[in-house]
Motif scaffolding. Structure first.
Motif, PDB file in Angstrom:
ATOM      1  N   ARG A  66       0.961  -1.308  -0.006  1.00 23.31           N
ATOM      2  CA  ARG A  66       0.014   0.073  -0.058  1.00 23.31           C
ATOM      3  C   ARG A  66       1.138   1.234  -0.063  1.00 23.31           C
ATOM      4  O   ARG A  66       1.657   1.468   0.943  1.00 23.31           O
ATOM      5  CB  ARG A  66      -0.907   0.200   1.257  1.00 23.31           C
ATOM      6  CG  ARG A  66      -1.867   1.175   1.279  1.00 23.31           C
ATOM      7  CD  ARG A  66      -2.647   1.215   2.536  1.00 23.31           C
ATOM      8  NE  ARG A  66      -3.840   0.288   2.530  1.00 23.31           N
ATOM      9  CZ  ARG A  66      -4.582  -0.056   3.280  1.00 23.31           C
ATOM     10  NH1 ARG A  66      -4.380   0.233   4.606  1.00 23.31           N
ATOM     11  NH2 ARG A  66      -5.478  -1.108   3.038  1.00 23.31           N
ATOM     12  N   VAL A 126      -0.316  -0.479  -9.866  1.00 24.05           N
ATOM     13  CA  VAL A 126      -1.530  -0.836  -9.464  1.00 24.05           C
ATOM     14  C   VAL A 126      -1.872  -2.033 -10.226  1.00 24.05           C
ATOM     15  O   VAL A 126      -2.662  -2.761  -9.795  1.00 24.05           O
ATOM     16  CB  VAL A 126      -2.433   0.443 -10.051  1.00 24.05           C
ATOM     17  CG1 VAL A 126      -3.962  -0.122  -9.777  1.00 24.05           C
ATOM     18  CG2 VAL A 126      -2.133   1.739  -8.910  1.00 24.05           C
ATOM     19  N   GLU A 172      -1.645  -1.213  -4.149  1.00 24.57           N
ATOM     20  CA  GLU A 172      -2.648  -0.086  -3.688  1.00 24.57           C
ATOM     21  C   GLU A 172      -1.748   1.384  -3.782  1.00 24.57           C
ATOM     22  O   GLU A 172      -0.822   1.495  -3.322  1.00 24.57           O
ATOM     23  CB  GLU A 172      -3.326  -0.181  -2.381  1.00 24.57           C
ATOM     24  CG  GLU A 172      -4.224  -1.291  -2.283  1.00 24.57           C
ATOM     25  CD  GLU A 172      -4.959  -1.095  -0.800  1.00 24.57           C
ATOM     26  OE1 GLU A 172      -6.048  -0.485  -0.934  1.00 24.57           O
ATOM     27  OE2 GLU A 172      -4.546  -1.678  -0.065  1.00 24.57           O
ATOM     28  N   ILE A 225      -3.089   5.257  -2.801  1.00 28.80           N
ATOM     29  CA  ILE A 225      -3.906   6.018  -2.353  1.00 28.80           C
ATOM     30  C   ILE A 225      -3.542   7.373  -2.097  1.00 28.80           C
ATOM     31  O   ILE A 225      -2.531   7.742  -1.694  1.00 28.80           O
ATOM     32  CB  ILE A 225      -4.502   5.406  -0.996  1.00 28.80           C
ATOM     33  CG1 ILE A 225      -5.018   3.965  -1.057  1.00 28.80           C
ATOM     34  CG2 ILE A 225      -5.612   6.391  -0.512  1.00 28.80           C
ATOM     35  CD1 ILE A 225      -5.187   3.197   0.208  1.00 28.80           C
ATOM     36  N   LYS A 237      -8.811   7.209 -11.126  1.00 25.58           N
ATOM     37  CA  LYS A 237      -9.581   6.217 -10.521  1.00 25.58           C
ATOM     38  C   LYS A 237      -9.885   5.073 -11.492  1.00 25.58           C
ATOM     39  O   LYS A 237     -10.083   4.056 -11.246  1.00 25.58           O
ATOM     40  CB  LYS A 237     -11.042   6.875 -10.128  1.00 25.58           C
ATOM     41  CG  LYS A 237     -10.790   7.694  -8.920  1.00 25.58           C
ATOM     42  CD  LYS A 237     -12.084   8.487  -8.553  1.00 25.58           C
ATOM     43  CE  LYS A 237     -12.075   9.312  -7.149  1.00 25.58           C
ATOM     44  NZ  LYS A 237     -13.383  10.154  -6.668  1.00 25.58           N
ATOM     45  N   ASN A 238     -10.388   5.444 -12.804  1.00 26.24           N
ATOM     46  CA  ASN A 238     -10.601   4.577 -13.781  1.00 26.24           C
ATOM     47  C   ASN A 238      -9.388   3.525 -13.878  1.00 26.24           C
ATOM     48  O   ASN A 238      -9.666   2.182 -14.312  1.00 26.24           O
ATOM     49  CB  ASN A 238     -10.903   5.075 -15.113  1.00 26.24           C
ATOM     50  CG  ASN A 238     -12.209   5.688 -15.291  1.00 26.24           C
ATOM     51  OD1 ASN A 238     -13.045   5.389 -14.175  1.00 26.24           O
ATOM     52  ND2 ASN A 238     -12.441   6.730 -16.089  1.00 26.24           N
ATOM     53  N   GLY A 294      -7.345   2.542 -11.307  1.00 27.37           N
ATOM     54  CA  GLY A 294      -7.287   1.706 -10.342  1.00 27.37           C
ATOM     55  C   GLY A 294      -6.712   2.410  -8.978  1.00 27.37           C
ATOM     56  O   GLY A 294      -6.423   1.917  -7.856  1.00 27.37           O
ATOM     57  N   VAL A 295      -6.379   3.811  -9.163  1.00 31.06           N
ATOM     58  CA  VAL A 295      -5.988   4.508  -8.138  1.00 31.06           C
ATOM     59  C   VAL A 295      -7.009   5.128  -7.211  1.00 31.06           C
ATOM     60  O   VAL A 295      -8.304   5.491  -7.871  1.00 31.06           O
ATOM     61  CB  VAL A 295      -5.061   5.757  -8.609  1.00 31.06           C
ATOM     62  CG1 VAL A 295      -4.621   6.796  -7.380  1.00 31.06           C
ATOM     63  CG2 VAL A 295      -3.871   5.334  -9.683  1.00 31.06           C
ATOM     64  N   THR A 296      -6.801   5.117  -5.962  1.00 27.52           N
ATOM     65  CA  THR A 296      -7.982   5.551  -5.032  1.00 27.52           C
ATOM     66  C   THR A 296      -7.724   7.122  -4.544  1.00 27.52           C
ATOM     67  O   THR A 296      -6.645   7.295  -4.190  1.00 27.52           O
ATOM     68  CB  THR A 296      -8.036   4.645  -3.853  1.00 27.52           C
ATOM     69  OG1 THR A 296      -8.377   3.307  -4.221  1.00 27.52           O
ATOM     70  CG2 THR A 296      -8.937   5.143  -2.777  1.00 27.52           C
ATOM     71  N   VAL A 297      -8.602   7.779  -4.975  1.00 30.89           N
ATOM     72  CA  VAL A 297      -8.469   9.428  -4.361  1.00 30.89           C
ATOM     73  C   VAL A 297      -9.555   9.699  -3.418  1.00 30.89           C
ATOM     74  O   VAL A 297     -10.755   9.532  -3.739  1.00 30.89           O
ATOM     75  CB  VAL A 297      -8.794  10.352  -5.729  1.00 30.89           C
ATOM     76  CG1 VAL A 297      -8.409  11.680  -5.347  1.00 30.89           C
ATOM     77  CG2 VAL A 297      -7.500   9.695  -6.701  1.00 30.89           C
ATOM     78  N   GLU A 298      -9.104  10.181  -2.152  1.00 27.95           N
ATOM     79  CA  GLU A 298     -10.125  10.428  -1.066  1.00 27.95           C
ATOM     80  C   GLU A 298      -9.973  11.926  -0.782  1.00 27.95           C
ATOM     81  O   GLU A 298      -8.964  12.271  -0.388  1.00 27.95           O
ATOM     82  CB  GLU A 298      -9.649   9.551   0.003  1.00 27.95           C
ATOM     83  CG  GLU A 298     -10.205   7.966  -0.278  1.00 27.95           C
ATOM     84  CD  GLU A 298      -9.867   7.242   0.912  1.00 27.95           C
ATOM     85  OE1 GLU A 298      -9.804   7.484   2.246  1.00 27.95           O
ATOM     86  OE2 GLU A 298      -9.816   5.901   0.752  1.00 27.95           O
ATOM     87  N   ARG A 349      -9.869  14.190   3.596  1.00 23.57           N
ATOM     88  CA  ARG A 349      -9.114  13.253   4.527  1.00 23.57           C
ATOM     89  C   ARG A 349      -7.591  14.050   4.863  1.00 23.57           C
ATOM     90  O   ARG A 349      -6.785  14.017   4.206  1.00 23.57           O
ATOM     91  CB  ARG A 349      -8.705  11.946   3.866  1.00 23.57           C
ATOM     92  CG  ARG A 349      -9.934  11.367   3.342  1.00 23.57           C
ATOM     93  CD  ARG A 349     -10.563  10.544   4.306  1.00 23.57           C
ATOM     94  NE  ARG A 349      -9.766   9.373   4.435  1.00 23.57           N
ATOM     95  CZ  ARG A 349     -10.147   8.345   5.205  1.00 23.57           C
ATOM     96  NH1 ARG A 349     -11.053   8.535   6.434  1.00 23.57           N
ATOM     97  NH2 ARG A 349      -9.468   7.084   5.402  1.00 23.57           N
TER      98      ARG A 349
END
Length: 490
Positions: A20, A43, A48, A50, A254-255, A257-261, A264
């Motif tokens: 991660r 990815v 992961e 993020i 995001k498409n 596979g990267v997670t964007v939050e 936070r």
């Protein structure tokens, strides 16, 4: 290959334990770091990636606000790239937003006579001879001043601080000098300094020429003008930055596979017994990670990492940039942009039609704006409007509908003499903790290109042990033999 297809292909070729990787900060540096890790195949290999952003929207300083008249988005400050910004342009191409950058080869300079000078580099002559038509087009200079300017450009390109024995502040330990000191030393005419060097260098570096180092000025001249026929081309976003980076770039990540939050805020970093990062904390929540890239603005990074990020001093400080947004009842400009020489206003940009603003929207950008007009916003607004009316006849009859002044007090890192010695590298003394941001040691000033390069350098440091053969950086524009001879490289 599409992201999903590549993902399946990479998974089939690796049995590495998934890791991660967290990127703190959703500005251009953080987003480019995540994009580089994704592009390298991490990815797709099952790791992961993020991105954690404290604000509701990503983009950092490349942000937009709501247009008070149309409800659309307007950039807080006009951002412009140049042809030499190879990594930024490459990222835009990868993310599918390059089509939203308008390419302007002609630079418009407007002197005190109010008559625009269209300055266009040659598309046929080799570099650096391609600048001949651009220099000749500067009608606000005499032939003697143009000759002095051309010689100044060549002398700056050949500048070698190791051979400078005078005017260098040796007692302070600074092995550099300011651009203005050096320009005066070589005998550049006062009008050339004031009407070319000042607006060009201050706009490119975001700091006044009596403060920026001559090494940083040389970087602008060599990479931004002399190196290649396309180096000085302007790339102006035709959509709001909040849409380009806050929506399209994030959607692409995001498409893939990267997670964007968002929302936070990372409040602390946790180390294990071996001194490696083991987790980040968002309030009371703990998020485990195997490696961490901190891609925050300098002051925020210093608060989070006081033992790693250098403390600010006279060599490590920010410089302000002010944007004056104006909404008239009609279009007041007949040019896409203009460099206003010898005035308080430095650059003015006309609102692009695709931004769907009111016809009379334009933006004036002023770099190194500390103490501007005595910090009196009413005086500044009146001055800017007066200057536009003196230049553009349509502005004299136009009615001002609305105005907004936006100042970022630390918009860019001030590239003063000595700053390169304190800019930190991507790699830190913590084995799995890395830094990104346009204020880090990228070899570039504090620009969008510098931000993207920093993200890619951090990604290379973080993921290089997993991906060995990846080309992390986009090469600079190639320099021909004549340019290499002039600047002293083979």
């Amino acid at each position: 290959m599409a992201c999903d297809e590549k993902k399946e292909s990479m998974r089939a070729t690796t049995s590495a334990k998934p890791k991660r990787m967290i990127v703190v900060g959703g500005g251009l540096a953080g987003l480019s770091a995540a994009a580089a890790l994704m592009k390298a195949g991490l990815v797709q290999m099952g790791h992961e990636v993020i991105v954690l952003e404290a604000r509701r929207r990503v983009g950092g300083r490349a942000a937009s606000f709501e247009d008070p008249l149309t409800g659309g988005l307007v950039d807080a400050c006009q951002h412009v790239a140049m042809g030499c910004c190879t990594n930024f342009l490459d990222l835009c191409k990868e993310a599918g937003v390059a089509g939203s950058l308008r390419r302007d080869r002609t630079l418009y300079f407007i002197g005190h006579d109010g008559i625009p000078a269209a300055c266009t580099p040659s598309v046929w002559l080799p570099a650096p001879l391609h600048l001949g038509p651009l220099l000749l087009g500067m009608r606000h200079f005499t032939f003697r001043e143009k000759t002095a300017l051309a010689l100044g450009l060549l002398r700056l390109a050949r500048y070698d601080r190791k051979k400078r024995g005078t005017h260098v502040q040796k007692d302070s330990g600074i092995q550099d000098e300011t651009a203005q000191t050096w320009l005066e030393f070589i005998g550049q005419p006062e009008r050339v300094i004031r009407l070319f060097w000042q607006p060009v260098l201050e706009s490119a570096l975001g700091e006044s020429i009596d403060l920026v180092s001559v090494v940083a000025a040389r970087k602008v001249v060599v990479d931004g003008f002399l190196a290649h026929r396309n180096a000085s081309d302007l790339y102006v976003p035709t959509q709001p930055l909040g849409r380009l980076f806050g929506e399209h770039l994030v959607e692409w990540l995001k498409n893939c596979g990267v997670t964007v939050e968002t929302g936070r805020s990372v409040t602390a970093i946790q180390l294990d017994a071996t001194g490696r990062v083991s987790a980040v904390r968002c309030g009371t929540e703990e998020i485990l990670c195997d490696s961490l890239i901190v891609a925050l603005p300098w002051k925020q990074a210093a608060r989070l990492l006081p033992d790693i990020v250098p403390v600010g001093n006279e060599h490590l400080t920010g410089s302000p940039i002010t944007a004056v947004h104006l909404w008239f009842d009609r279009d007041v400009m007949n040019l896409p942009h203009a460099v206003l020489v010898g005035r308080v206003s430095q650059w003015v940009f006309r609102g692009d039609d695709s931004q769907k603003n009111v016809p009379g929207y334009c933006q004036v950008v002023i770099s190194a704006s500390r103490g501007l007009q005595g910090d009196d916003r009413d005086v500044l607004l009146a001055t800017v409007i007066s200057e536009l009316k003196a230049i553009f006849p349509a502005a004299r009859e136009a009615q001002l509908l609305n105005a907004r002044i936006v100042t970022d007090p630390t918009a860019v890192l001030s590239v003063r003499p000595g700053v390169e010695a304190v800019r930190p590298a991507a790699v830190t003394h913590v084995p799995n903790l890395f830094l990104a941001g346009d204020w880090t040691a990228t070899g570039w000033p504090s620009t969008m290109e510098g931000a993207v390069r920093s993200g890619r350098l951090a990604a290379q440091a973080a993921g290089g042990s997993l991906i060995v053969s990846q080309q992390w950086q986009t090469p600079d524009l190639p320099k021909n033999w004549l340019v290499r001879r002039i600047i002293g490289t083979r």
